[in-house]
Motif scaffolding. Structure first.
Motif, PDB file in Angstrom:
ATOM      1  N   ARG A   1      -6.617 -18.400   6.880  1.00  0.00           N
ATOM      2  CA  ARG A   1      -7.592 -18.502   7.875  1.00  0.00           C
ATOM      3  C   ARG A   1      -7.188 -19.014   9.218  1.00  0.00           C
ATOM      4  O   ARG A   1      -7.723 -18.423  10.186  1.00  0.00           O
ATOM      5  N   GLY A   2      -6.189 -19.798   9.014  1.00  0.00           N
ATOM      6  CA  GLY A   2      -5.601 -20.476  10.467  1.00  0.00           C
ATOM      7  C   GLY A   2      -5.107 -19.166  11.475  1.00  0.00           C
ATOM      8  O   GLY A   2      -5.155 -19.349  12.694  1.00  0.00           O
ATOM      9  N   ALA A   3      -4.381 -18.223  10.636  1.00  0.00           N
ATOM     10  CA  ALA A   3      -4.067 -17.159  11.474  1.00  0.00           C
ATOM     11  C   ALA A   3      -5.183 -16.235  12.387  1.00  0.00           C
ATOM     12  O   ALA A   3      -4.954 -15.914  13.245  1.00  0.00           O
ATOM     13  N   GLN A   4      -6.209 -16.227  11.417  1.00  0.00           N
ATOM     14  CA  GLN A   4      -7.258 -15.354  11.797  1.00  0.00           C
ATOM     15  C   GLN A   4      -8.061 -16.351  13.006  1.00  0.00           C
ATOM     16  O   GLN A   4      -8.569 -15.754  13.946  1.00  0.00           O
ATOM     17  N   ILE A   5      -8.108 -17.503  12.891  1.00  0.00           N
ATOM     18  CA  ILE A   5      -8.526 -18.316  13.835  1.00  0.00           C
ATOM     19  C   ILE A   5      -7.815 -18.327  15.284  1.00  0.00           C
ATOM     20  O   ILE A   5      -8.293 -18.131  16.242  1.00  0.00           O
ATOM     21  N   LEU A   6      -6.468 -18.096  15.044  1.00  0.00           N
ATOM     22  CA  LEU A   6      -5.636 -17.831  16.318  1.00  0.00           C
ATOM     23  C   LEU A   6      -6.085 -16.699  16.846  1.00  0.00           C
ATOM     24  O   LEU A   6      -6.130 -16.639  18.142  1.00  0.00           O
ATOM     25  N   ASN A   7      -6.162 -15.620  16.251  1.00  0.00           N
ATOM     26  CA  ASN A   7      -6.137 -14.498  16.846  1.00  0.00           C
ATOM     27  C   ASN A   7      -7.815 -14.314  17.407  1.00  0.00           C
ATOM     28  O   ASN A   7      -7.835 -13.677  18.533  1.00  0.00           O
ATOM     29  N   VAL A   8      -8.624 -14.624  16.675  1.00  0.00           N
ATOM     30  CA  VAL A   8      -9.926 -14.731  17.401  1.00  0.00           C
ATOM     31  C   VAL A   8      -9.885 -15.916  18.474  1.00  0.00           C
ATOM     32  O   VAL A   8     -10.822 -15.162  19.475  1.00  0.00           O
ATOM     33  N   ALA A   9      -9.415 -16.742  18.416  1.00  0.00           N
ATOM     34  CA  ALA A   9      -9.596 -17.664  19.640  1.00  0.00           C
ATOM     35  C   ALA A   9      -8.858 -16.755  21.100  1.00  0.00           C
ATOM     36  O   ALA A   9      -9.451 -17.445  22.098  1.00  0.00           O
ATOM     37  N   LEU A  10      -7.906 -16.249  20.712  1.00  0.00           N
ATOM     38  CA  LEU A  10      -7.275 -15.541  21.844  1.00  0.00           C
ATOM     39  C   LEU A  10      -7.946 -14.236  22.046  1.00  0.00           C
ATOM     40  O   LEU A  10      -7.227 -13.443  22.900  1.00  0.00           O
ATOM     41  N   GLY A  11      -8.991 -13.603  21.427  1.00  0.00           N
ATOM     42  CA  GLY A  11      -9.583 -12.442  21.883  1.00  0.00           C
ATOM     43  C   GLY A  11      -9.516 -11.434  20.829  1.00  0.00           C
ATOM     44  O   GLY A  11     -10.004 -10.290  21.248  1.00  0.00           O
TER      45      GLY A  11
ATOM     46  N   THR B   1      -9.682  -9.569  16.943  1.00  0.00           N
ATOM     47  CA  THR B   1     -10.936  -9.352  15.944  1.00  0.00           C
ATOM     48  C   THR B   1     -10.207  -9.438  14.451  1.00  0.00           C
ATOM     49  O   THR B   1      -8.962  -9.449  14.274  1.00  0.00           O
ATOM     50  N   LEU B   2     -11.080  -9.280  13.575  1.00  0.00           N
ATOM     51  CA  LEU B   2     -10.650  -9.311  12.056  1.00  0.00           C
ATOM     52  C   LEU B   2     -11.092  -8.129  11.343  1.00  0.00           C
ATOM     53  O   LEU B   2     -12.217  -7.571  11.554  1.00  0.00           O
ATOM     54  N   VAL B   3     -10.410  -7.655  10.120  1.00  0.00           N
ATOM     55  CA  VAL B   3     -10.861  -6.895   9.125  1.00  0.00           C
ATOM     56  C   VAL B   3     -11.600  -7.727   8.227  1.00  0.00           C
ATOM     57  O   VAL B   3     -10.895  -8.729   7.692  1.00  0.00           O
ATOM     58  N   GLN B   4     -12.825  -7.493   7.799  1.00  0.00           N
ATOM     59  CA  GLN B   4     -13.591  -8.257   7.207  1.00  0.00           C
ATOM     60  C   GLN B   4     -13.374  -8.143   5.662  1.00  0.00           C
ATOM     61  O   GLN B   4     -13.916  -8.921   4.601  1.00  0.00           O
ATOM     62  N   HIS B   5     -12.953  -6.900   5.176  1.00  0.00           N
ATOM     63  CA  HIS B   5     -12.630  -6.951   3.774  1.00  0.00           C
ATOM     64  C   HIS B   5     -11.504  -6.118   3.563  1.00  0.00           C
ATOM     65  O   HIS B   5     -11.579  -4.831   3.666  1.00  0.00           O
ATOM     66  N   VAL B   6     -10.479  -6.578   3.312  1.00  0.00           N
ATOM     67  CA  VAL B   6      -9.142  -5.991   3.332  1.00  0.00           C
ATOM     68  C   VAL B   6      -9.072  -4.557   2.330  1.00  0.00           C
ATOM     69  O   VAL B   6      -8.407  -3.419   2.679  1.00  0.00           O
ATOM     70  N   PRO B   7      -9.654  -4.634   1.218  1.00  0.00           N
ATOM     71  CA  PRO B   7      -9.523  -3.729   0.367  1.00  0.00           C
ATOM     72  C   PRO B   7     -10.237  -2.398   0.744  1.00  0.00           C
ATOM     73  O   PRO B   7      -9.673  -1.147   0.682  1.00  0.00           O
ATOM     74  N   ASP B   8     -11.050  -2.610   1.854  1.00  0.00           N
ATOM     75  CA  ASP B   8     -11.467  -1.136   2.738  1.00  0.00           C
ATOM     76  C   ASP B   8     -10.422  -0.273   3.291  1.00  0.00           C
ATOM     77  O   ASP B   8     -10.526   0.660   3.781  1.00  0.00           O
ATOM     78  N   VAL B   9      -9.308  -1.304   3.863  1.00  0.00           N
ATOM     79  CA  VAL B   9      -8.397  -0.780   4.630  1.00  0.00           C
ATOM     80  C   VAL B   9      -7.343  -0.231   4.023  1.00  0.00           C
ATOM     81  O   VAL B   9      -6.622   0.529   4.186  1.00  0.00           O
ATOM     82  N   VAL B  10      -6.807  -1.228   2.999  1.00  0.00           N
ATOM     83  CA  VAL B  10      -5.483  -0.888   2.184  1.00  0.00           C
ATOM     84  C   VAL B  10      -5.573  -0.304   0.854  1.00  0.00           C
ATOM     85  O   VAL B  10      -4.866   0.122   0.147  1.00  0.00           O
ATOM     86  N   GLY B  11      -7.130  -0.222   0.299  1.00  0.00           N
ATOM     87  CA  GLY B  11      -7.257   0.473  -0.850  1.00  0.00           C
ATOM     88  C   GLY B  11      -6.833  -0.340  -2.160  1.00  0.00           C
ATOM     89  O   GLY B  11      -6.843   0.088  -3.199  1.00  0.00           O
ATOM     90  N   HIS B  12      -6.629  -1.557  -1.932  1.00  0.00           N
ATOM     91  CA  HIS B  12      -6.299  -2.215  -3.428  1.00  0.00           C
ATOM     92  C   HIS B  12      -6.540  -3.724  -2.897  1.00  0.00           C
ATOM     93  O   HIS B  12      -6.716  -4.331  -1.995  1.00  0.00           O
ATOM     94  N   SER B  13      -6.543  -4.596  -4.260  1.00  0.00           N
ATOM     95  CA  SER B  13      -6.835  -5.975  -4.248  1.00  0.00           C
ATOM     96  C   SER B  13      -5.648  -6.899  -4.097  1.00  0.00           C
ATOM     97  O   SER B  13      -5.862  -8.140  -4.747  1.00  0.00           O
ATOM     98  N   GLY B  14      -4.541  -6.242  -3.824  1.00  0.00           N
ATOM     99  CA  GLY B  14      -3.312  -7.078  -4.047  1.00  0.00           C
ATOM    100  C   GLY B  14      -3.346  -8.484  -3.326  1.00  0.00           C
ATOM    101  O   GLY B  14      -2.376  -9.491  -3.786  1.00  0.00           O
TER     102      GLY B  14
ATOM    103  N   ALA C   1      -8.282 -10.196   7.183  1.00  0.00           N
ATOM    104  CA  ALA C   1      -6.928  -9.970   7.810  1.00  0.00           C
ATOM    105  C   ALA C   1      -7.358  -9.786   9.390  1.00  0.00           C
ATOM    106  O   ALA C   1      -8.256  -9.364   9.853  1.00  0.00           O
ATOM    107  N   LEU C   2      -6.247  -9.854  10.305  1.00  0.00           N
ATOM    108  CA  LEU C   2      -6.018  -9.386  11.468  1.00  0.00           C
ATOM    109  C   LEU C   2      -6.115  -8.003  11.816  1.00  0.00           C
ATOM    110  O   LEU C   2      -5.686  -7.263  11.209  1.00  0.00           O
TER     111      LEU C   2
END
Length: 244
Positions: free
Chosen positions: A119-129, A131-144, A182-183
């Protein structure tokens, strides 16, 4: 970074903490808490851990710190990066989001090292402008990256050799992950320094000084490997000796 009178004092590392309803002993109430693994690895790396509760006043405490760790935790509120909530996004935690953004901005203003964990990496990205992927399996196709609640996934990450993370861990690291976000769009000033085999961003950093790194995994969950936390603590010690 020893503890006797002739050695310099150990760097003080603030770790952002959770605000949760918790039960312990005979009590059942609102609490400030943090997995023990975080302070343990800071101590093992040569630092002194201090917990930062999710309140606005924690930003003022940054003036007394040598480094900051943004801990893992619940989803960052999508309103922080201008998005509508995904059906799988968790309930917002505005108090923690606001407190951590303020802590991070103060740390960046002071020029002290920062390590964002999951989450801290995500806060870093958001703080600097960014955005985030809100549900990773939608993007990579797995829950690993998040096999099930409370179960860490094992992910191999390729790291840039010239990066701070690469310098600490080598070209490839096998890490423990537990994230369904994720970022996405990378913030200005951040560079990607690590990716999983599926292409997901697993490490970012800011170029130049100070030492600012975000990793999507949980380095505190491997007590026998404190290399990344040691890099943070060493950067904090060096920064303290060179600061005007």
């Amino acid at each position: 970074m020893g503890s006797n009178g002739s050695d310099p004092p150990r760097p003080v590392v603030g770790i952002t903490a959770y605000g949760e309803h918790a039960r312990y002993g005979v009590w059942d109430n609102e609490s400030v808490l943090l997995p023990r693994t975080y302070p343990d690895v800071v101590i093992a790396a040569g630092g002194v851990p201090v917990l930062l509760p999710p309140v606005p006043e924690s930003a003022a405490a940054v003036d007394r710190l040598d480094a900051v760790v943004l801990a893992g935790g619940p989803d960052v509120g999508p309103d922080r990066y201008g998005a509508a909530p995904h059906p799988r996004t968790g309930a917002p935690r505005p108090d923690r989001d606001g407190a951590e953004l303020a802590v991070l901005h103060r740390a960046l203003e002071r020029g002290i090292p920062v390590l964002g964990v999951c989450r801290g990496a995500q806060i870093l990205n958001v703080a600097l402008g960014g955005t985030l992927v809100q549900h990773v399996p939608d993007v990579v196709g797995h829950s690993g990256h998040n096999p099930s609640p409370g179960v860490f996934g094992t992910v191999e990450v390729a790291l840039e050799p010239g990066s701070r993370v690469g310098a600490a861990l080598g070209p490839v690291a096998t890490v423990r992950c537990h994230h369904h976000q994720a970022l996405d769009r990378l913030a200005d000033g951040l560079v990607v320094t690590g990716r999983a085999a599926d292409g997901l961003v697993e490490a970012v950093e800011r170029s130049g000084a100070p030492w600012v790194v975000g990793v999507q995994w949980h380095p505190e969950e491997v007590a026998t490997d404190v290399r990344l936390m040691t890099a943070l603590v060493r950067a904090a010690a060096q920064n303290r000796t060179t600061a005007p």
